[in-house]
Design a protein around this motif. Structure first.
Motif, PDB file in Angstrom:
ATOM      1  N   PHE A   1       0.842  -1.188   0.000  1.00 33.08           N
ATOM      2  CA  PHE A   1       0.000   0.000   0.000  1.00 33.08           C
ATOM      3  C   PHE A   1       0.882   1.244   0.000  1.00 33.08           C
ATOM      4  O   PHE A   1       1.854   1.322   0.754  1.00 33.08           O
ATOM      5  N   THR A   2       0.534   2.219  -0.824  1.00 24.36           N
ATOM      6  CA  THR A   2       1.281   3.478  -0.857  1.00 24.36           C
ATOM      7  C   THR A   2       0.722   4.491   0.148  1.00 24.36           C
ATOM      8  O   THR A   2       1.311   5.549   0.336  1.00 24.36           O
ATOM      9  N   GLN A   3      -0.409   4.170   0.729  1.00 24.13           N
ATOM     10  CA  GLN A   3      -0.956   4.967   1.832  1.00 24.13           C
ATOM     11  C   GLN A   3      -1.700   4.043   2.772  1.00 24.13           C
ATOM     12  O   GLN A   3      -2.075   2.924   2.389  1.00 24.13           O
TER      13      GLN A   3
ATOM     14  N   ALA B   1      -7.270 -13.792  -0.390  1.00 29.17           N
ATOM     15  CA  ALA B   1      -6.308 -12.711  -0.161  1.00 29.17           C
ATOM     16  C   ALA B   1      -6.545 -12.151   1.225  1.00 29.17           C
ATOM     17  O   ALA B   1      -7.641 -12.291   1.785  1.00 29.17           O
ATOM     18  N   TYR B   2      -5.523 -11.546   1.784  1.00 27.44           N
ATOM     19  CA  TYR B   2      -5.728 -10.855   3.059  1.00 27.44           C
ATOM     20  C   TYR B   2      -5.007  -9.525   3.044  1.00 27.44           C
ATOM     21  O   TYR B   2      -4.013  -9.327   2.318  1.00 27.44           O
ATOM     22  N   ILE B   3      -5.547  -8.607   3.824  1.00 26.51           N
ATOM     23  CA  ILE B   3      -4.956  -7.279   3.980  1.00 26.51           C
ATOM     24  C   ILE B   3      -4.318  -7.201   5.355  1.00 26.51           C
ATOM     25  O   ILE B   3      -4.972  -7.501   6.371  1.00 26.51           O
ATOM     26  N   ASP B   4      -3.037  -6.841   5.392  1.00 27.94           N
ATOM     27  CA  ASP B   4      -2.336  -6.596   6.651  1.00 27.94           C
ATOM     28  C   ASP B   4      -2.385  -5.092   6.880  1.00 27.94           C
ATOM     29  O   ASP B   4      -1.588  -4.336   6.315  1.00 27.94           O
ATOM     30  N   THR B   5      -3.350  -4.645   7.682  1.00 25.99           N
ATOM     31  CA  THR B   5      -3.579  -3.209   7.838  1.00 25.99           C
ATOM     32  C   THR B   5      -2.450  -2.513   8.591  1.00 25.99           C
ATOM     33  O   THR B   5      -2.235  -1.314   8.432  1.00 25.99           O
ATOM     34  N   LYS B   6      -1.722  -3.252   9.409  1.00 24.96           N
ATOM     35  CA  LYS B   6      -0.633  -2.651  10.197  1.00 24.96           C
ATOM     36  C   LYS B   6       0.619  -2.464   9.360  1.00 24.96           C
ATOM     37  O   LYS B   6       1.226  -1.379   9.359  1.00 24.96           O
ATOM     38  N   GLU B   7       1.016  -3.495   8.630  1.00 28.25           N
ATOM     39  CA  GLU B   7       2.250  -3.439   7.857  1.00 28.25           C
ATOM     40  C   GLU B   7       2.040  -2.889   6.443  1.00 28.25           C
ATOM     41  O   GLU B   7       2.997  -2.583   5.743  1.00 28.25           O
TER      42      GLU B   7
ATOM     43  N   TRP C   1       0.238  -4.367   3.629  1.00 22.69           N
ATOM     44  CA  TRP C   1       0.338  -5.333   2.531  1.00 22.69           C
ATOM     45  C   TRP C   1      -1.041  -5.850   2.154  1.00 22.69           C
ATOM     46  O   TRP C   1      -1.917  -5.955   3.003  1.00 22.69           O
ATOM     47  N   ILE C   2      -1.199  -6.203   0.883  1.00 28.04           N
ATOM     48  CA  ILE C   2      -2.283  -7.088   0.485  1.00 28.04           C
ATOM     49  C   ILE C   2      -1.618  -8.300  -0.153  1.00 28.04           C
ATOM     50  O   ILE C   2      -0.763  -8.162  -1.042  1.00 28.04           O
ATOM     51  N   VAL C   3      -1.947  -9.471   0.352  1.00 29.34           N
ATOM     52  CA  VAL C   3      -1.282 -10.713  -0.037  1.00 29.34           C
ATOM     53  C   VAL C   3      -2.314 -11.620  -0.699  1.00 29.34           C
ATOM     54  O   VAL C   3      -3.366 -11.902  -0.108  1.00 29.34           O
TER      55      VAL C   3
ATOM     56  N   ARG D   1     -10.620  -2.919  -6.347  1.00 30.41           N
ATOM     57  CA  ARG D   1     -10.508  -1.494  -6.687  1.00 30.41           C
ATOM     58  C   ARG D   1     -11.861  -0.941  -7.131  1.00 30.41           C
ATOM     59  O   ARG D   1     -12.215   0.191  -6.786  1.00 30.41           O
ATOM     60  N   GLU D   2     -12.617  -1.724  -7.889  1.00 31.53           N
ATOM     61  CA  GLU D   2     -13.943  -1.287  -8.321  1.00 31.53           C
ATOM     62  C   GLU D   2     -14.863  -1.065  -7.125  1.00 31.53           C
ATOM     63  O   GLU D   2     -15.659  -0.118  -7.109  1.00 31.53           O
ATOM     64  N   CYS D   3     -14.747  -1.936  -6.130  1.00 33.12           N
ATOM     65  CA  CYS D   3     -15.606  -1.813  -4.941  1.00 33.12           C
ATOM     66  C   CYS D   3     -15.214  -0.614  -4.078  1.00 33.12           C
ATOM     67  O   CYS D   3     -16.076   0.069  -3.519  1.00 33.12           O
ATOM     68  N   LEU D   4     -13.909  -0.372  -3.962  1.00 32.42           N
ATOM     69  CA  LEU D   4     -13.426   0.672  -3.051  1.00 32.42           C
ATOM     70  C   LEU D   4     -13.309   2.039  -3.714  1.00 32.42           C
ATOM     71  O   LEU D   4     -13.182   3.052  -3.024  1.00 32.42           O
ATOM     72  N   GLY D   5     -13.319   2.057  -5.042  1.00 34.45           N
ATOM     73  CA  GLY D   5     -13.122   3.324  -5.746  1.00 34.45           C
ATOM     74  C   GLY D   5     -11.670   3.561  -6.088  1.00 34.45           C
ATOM     75  O   GLY D   5     -11.340   4.138  -7.121  1.00 34.45           O
ATOM     76  N   SER D   6     -10.768   3.105  -5.228  1.00 39.05           N
ATOM     77  CA  SER D   6      -9.323   3.179  -5.496  1.00 39.05           C
ATOM     78  C   SER D   6      -8.623   2.128  -4.643  1.00 39.05           C
ATOM     79  O   SER D   6      -9.140   1.715  -3.601  1.00 39.05           O
ATOM     80  N   LEU D   7      -7.469   1.705  -5.109  1.00 36.31           N
ATOM     81  CA  LEU D   7      -6.662   0.739  -4.355  1.00 36.31           C
ATOM     82  C   LEU D   7      -5.196   1.101  -4.600  1.00 36.31           C
ATOM     83  O   LEU D   7      -4.566   0.616  -5.541  1.00 36.31           O
ATOM     84  N   PRO D   8      -4.645   1.973  -3.756  1.00 38.99           N
ATOM     85  CA  PRO D   8      -3.284   2.478  -3.974  1.00 38.99           C
ATOM     86  C   PRO D   8      -2.218   1.459  -3.558  1.00 38.99           C
ATOM     87  O   PRO D   8      -1.639   1.537  -2.476  1.00 38.99           O
ATOM     88  N   VAL D   9      -1.951   0.484  -4.437  1.00 41.86           N
ATOM     89  CA  VAL D   9      -0.945  -0.534  -4.149  1.00 41.86           C
ATOM     90  C   VAL D   9       0.025  -0.624  -5.322  1.00 41.86           C
ATOM     91  O   VAL D   9      -0.319  -0.305  -6.462  1.00 41.86           O
ATOM     92  N   VAL D  10       1.242  -1.079  -5.022  1.00 43.84           N
ATOM     93  CA  VAL D  10       2.273  -1.266  -6.046  1.00 43.84           C
ATOM     94  C   VAL D  10       3.025  -2.560  -5.736  1.00 43.84           C
ATOM     95  O   VAL D  10       3.015  -3.046  -4.606  1.00 43.84           O
TER      96      VAL D  10
END
Length: 302
Positions: free
Chosen positions: A11-13, A127-133, A135-137, A154-163
């Motif tokens: 995640f970039t943010q 998939a899981y999201i690690d909200t602390k660190e 990551w989306i794995v 991304r469609e559900c959230l409107g944006s998904l700032p990941v790289v």
């Protein structure tokens, strides 16, 4: 539920959504089965399967989600045979030849006629999201499958700032150094007994090594000739074995008895409690693995 492959995005943010907010947004694309004219459908299903109805499962800083793709099985040979039969009927009854433009339209008609009769197959992607660190794995061995899930999210959230993790060093260069230099790799990692070596260029040769020691004169000769490591088997902290690719995809992930020992110490009375225990142990272990892997590969690029 145990992941067999890992593709991880950074995640970039900071991920700010609560589990309840994420649940609500995923509901917009809850999975539905293929209708009579659908070729395929894609959407979210409960990660607990029959043991729950929620589209999310949270444990500590981790949130598990699950996407399902369902598609019709309609072999091209079946469409071809039906199309040829239709063309033959037209040519015989109307005493004329059917040309390419009409054939294309007839093929679409034949496909629509056959779709309601076709069988379906489905496949889940966890998939899981690690909200602390941050990551989306994704449990996927190809970027195509992982990006299908992240695109839907991304469609559900409107944006998904990941790289993809921006690393200082290319994994192939670092993995090649591990086989070329001493010490070959630092703890908690240990070399396994599998690797692929590849020459530069699309037409370059490839050497696949299985079930043998990797520090040998033969492998060293290939490396001195300019080959680089494209895949390498590793063991991390006696807890997980896997094959790391030069694309940073972790494949053939297996959890050892060290993880099983941790689970044995947890008391679970129901299937849902056991699922939660498995998920908690797995994600905490994978968090350490991913962080150690990034560090041993040289860290993030500045």
């Amino acid at each position: 539920m145990w992941f067999k492959n890992l593709i991880f995005y950074r995640f970039t943010q900071k991920f700010e959504l609560s589990t309840e907010e994420l649940e609500e947004k995923l509901t917009e694309k809850r999975f539905r089965s293929c209708g009579s004219q659908d070729v395929s459908t894609y959407g979210w299903v409960p990660p607990l399967g029959k043991h729950g109805d929620m589209l999310t499962h949270a444990s500590g800083d981790f949130v598990l989600i699950c996407a399902r793709r369902e598609e019709k099985i309609l072999p091209s040979s079946v469409i071809k045979d039906a199309l040829e039969e239709k063309i033959e009927t037209i040519e015989q009854n109307e005493h004329r030849e059917v040309f390419s433009k009409e054939k294309k339209a007839l093929k679409e008609d034949v496909t629509m006629e056959l779709l309601p009769k076709a069988f379906t197959k489905s496949q889940n992607t966890l998939a899981y999201i690690d909200t602390k660190e941050g990551w989306i794995v994704v449990d996927a061995s190809s970027f195509k499958k992982a990006e299908e899930l992240t695109s839907c999210l991304r469609e559900c959230l409107g944006s998904l700032p990941v790289v993809n993790p921006p690393l200082k060093n290319m994994p192939s260069v670092t993995m090649t150094q591990w086989l070329n230099e001493k010490p070959h790799i630092e703890p908690p990692f240990v070399l396994g007994h599998e690797c692929d070596l590849r020459e530069a260029g699309d037409e370059g040769g490839q050497v696949n090594v299985r079930k043998q020691e990797l520090i040998t004169d033969e492998i060293k000769a290939h490396l001195e000739a300019g080959m680089q490591v494209s895949k390498l088997a590793l063991l991390w902290d006696d807890a997980q074995s896997f094959v790391l690719g030069d694309d940073l995809i972790v494949r053939k992930l297996k959890f050892t008895e060290v993880i099983q020992d941790q689970l044995d110490d947890i008391s679970a009375d129901t299937a849902a409690e056991q699922f939660d225990a498995d998920f908690s142990v797995m994600t905490l272990s994978l968090r350490k693995l991913i962080n150690d892997l990034i560090d041993t590969l040289g860290g993030f690029a500045e």
